[in-house]
Design an enzyme around this catalytic site. Structure first.
Site, short mmCIF file in Angstrom:
data_model
loop_
_atom_site.label_atom_id
_atom_site.label_comp_id
_atom_site.label_asym_id
_atom_site.label_seq_id
_atom_site.Cartn_x
_atom_site.Cartn_y
_atom_site.Cartn_z
N ASP A 188 -1.92 -7.01 -0.22
CA ASP A 188 -2.67 -6.53 0.94
C ASP A 188 -1.88 -6.94 2.19
OD1 ASP A 188 -4.50 -5.83 2.83
OD2 ASP A 188 -6.15 -7.04 2.05
N ALA A 242 -2.25 -6.36 5.89
CA ALA A 242 -3.05 -5.83 6.99
C ALA A 242 -2.63 -6.37 8.34
CB ALA A 242 -4.52 -6.13 6.74
N TRP A 298 -10.80 -12.17 1.37
CA TRP A 298 -11.58 -11.32 2.30
C TRP A 298 -12.75 -10.75 1.50
CZ3 TRP A 298 -10.79 -5.57 3.31
CH2 TRP A 298 -11.51 -5.16 4.44
C1 LMR Z 1 -12.20 -8.79 9.30
O1 LMR Z 1 -12.03 -9.43 8.27
O2 LMR Z 1 -12.91 -9.20 10.22
C2 LMR Z 1 -11.53 -7.46 9.50
O3 LMR Z 1 -10.66 -7.22 8.45
C3 LMR Z 1 -12.45 -6.35 9.74
C4 LMR Z 1 -13.34 -6.02 8.58
O4 LMR Z 1 -13.42 -4.84 8.23
O5 LMR Z 1 -13.98 -6.90 8.02
#
Ligand code: LMR
Length: 427
Positions: free
Chosen positions: A243, A245, A162
């Protein structure tokens, strides 16, 4: 000021020289402080969501930010949250600050949800947690603690990860090292590559893992692969930072936690960043927790005091509303039952959408899209180039990240044919 010095901060007293210099130097507006700051590029995820909102195309499809949307394209408020909210409105008597550690009920609930009711670490009282502003706050507090414990720690990140992991952990001063994770040929985890790379992780290193529903690729480790990672952590001495989420969006609340719980059962130390944004739909309420599984109860308390000090220097106290709701739901059988059933429906909807999307893409585009069905949670890569993703945006109003990461929950009965048609046109 000496108190701050003991904590490592150096606050200089004003000297007579300095006062004189300030007094005489009053004509200084030629050198304003902020005037040379330049705008930064837009956030790669939030910027695209904003562009989609501004797009007048009536057929536009928003597959950008990871939020759950129902078939109407709405991110709903859970019924359990509505009921908890009504009760809170009647019973709430103060808006005074929460304690620095956050709401006690919430901490209790999130620890049990994450680690399981039967967790030995919980029974041994060697777990502590701090309520944080969302999962991002949880990652940041975890990073602060890692930095306090080992300022030179290296963080091993999956490739890809991410994108926000990097600023969230890097701004504390931690260094990164990538490990192989996603294989774009097989659309699965390159576990041999991951193991080979992580063989270089040593004592004092952190390995950032995602417990389930990997963001951005949707490819998760199997339980036997988690066991291999636990063996490696045991032998090499690195610390997992997990993580978490998307608990409840892969296969279910318990199944999604299985890999993480295996690590916790085997290792003396694990750091967890938990979020209630998705599984309780509390996105804007910023509700999360950093959970520290420690060697013993005394260490868990010590880490907690460090976490509270870290929170104090960043934002002081966490926001209350989301955690008060989550705390009620997670520690109340009636509300908890309603919530679990609602979450289960969402999870099943996503898994159903994965099958429907696979079929729609295979019919229109040819090729094998079975990986979409195998992957878990909100995200998958469609396997398009950045140029193709950009053409989808510009020519068809179909918004996904340049990496071709889509939020599967953004697909619905009204847009699925248009989406599949549009993809076939840019292939
Ligand atoms: C995403 O990856 O779209 C979500 O986790 C929201 C974000 O804050 O990026």
């Amino acid at each position: 000021m000496s108190g701050w010095r003991a904590l490592g901060y150096n606050v200089m007293p004003v000297s007579a020289d300095r006062e004189a210099a300030v007094d005489t130097d009053i004509n200084h507006w030629g050198t304003l402080m902020l005037q040379d700051l330049q705008p930064l590029p837009v956030d790669p995820i939030l910027g695209l969501a904003a562009a989609c909102r501004a797009d007048p195309n009536p057929n536009k499809v928003d597959l950008t930010v990871g939020i759950y949307m129902d078939d109407r394209g709405i991110c709903p408020v859970f019924e359990a949250v509505k009921q908890a909210q009504r009760a809170l409105e009647t019973e709430e008597v103060t808006k005074a600050y929460l304690p620095a550690a956050g709401d006690e009920n919430f901490n209790l609930g999130i620890q049990r949800l994450t680690l399981g009711e039967a967790s030995a670490a919980l029974a041994e009282d060697r777990v502590s947690s701090i309520q944080t502003p969302g999962g991002c706050g949880a990652l940041r507090i975890g990073a602060e603690i890692v930095h306090a414990a080992a300022p030179g720690a290296r963080v091993w990140l999956s490739d890809p990860t991410w994108p926000v992991h990097i600023p969230l952990l890097g701004s504390v001063g931690l260094e990164f090292q990538a490990y192989r994770y996603y294989d774009s040929e097989t659309h699965g985890v390159n576990f041999d590559g991951m193991v080979q790379d992580l063989k270089k992780a040593v004592v004092g290193d952190i390995v950032l893992l995602q417990a389930c529903c990997h963001n951005p690729c949707g490819a998760d480790l199997s339980l036997s692969q988690w066991a291999v990672i636990a063996d490696m952590a045991e032998q090499q001495g690195f610390t997992p930072f997990v993580d978490f989420a998307y608990q409840g969006f892969g296969e279910g609340l318990e199944q999604d936690a299985a890999g993480l719980r295996l690590l916790v059962a085997r290792l003396p130390e694990v750091i967890i960043a938990a979020s209630c944004s998705k599984n309780l739909g509390l996105y804007r309420e910023r509700t999360g927790a950093t959970i520290f599984v420690c060697r013993d109860p005394a260490n868990a308390r010590a880490v907690m005091s460090q976490a509270q000090a870290a929170a104090r220097r960043i934002y002081s106290m966490p926001p209350a509303h989301g955690a008060l709701l989550a705390g009620r739901i997670l520690t109340n059988d009636y509300l908890g039952g309603i919530w679990r059933a609602e979450l289960e429906v969402m999870c099943q909807r996503i898994n159903g959408l994965r099958s429907t999307l696979r079929e729609a893409l295979e019919v229109r585009c040819g090729g094998d899209y079975s990986f979409i069905e195998r992957e878990k949670g909100m995200f998958s890569f469609l396997g398009l180039s950045a140029g193709q993703a950009q053409r989808l945006r510009q020519d068809y109003g179909v918004y996904m990240l340049d990496s071709s990461r889509i939020n599967v929950a953004g697909v619905n009965t009204r847009n699925i044919d248009y989406l599949a048609d549009s993809v076939s046109k840019v292939l």
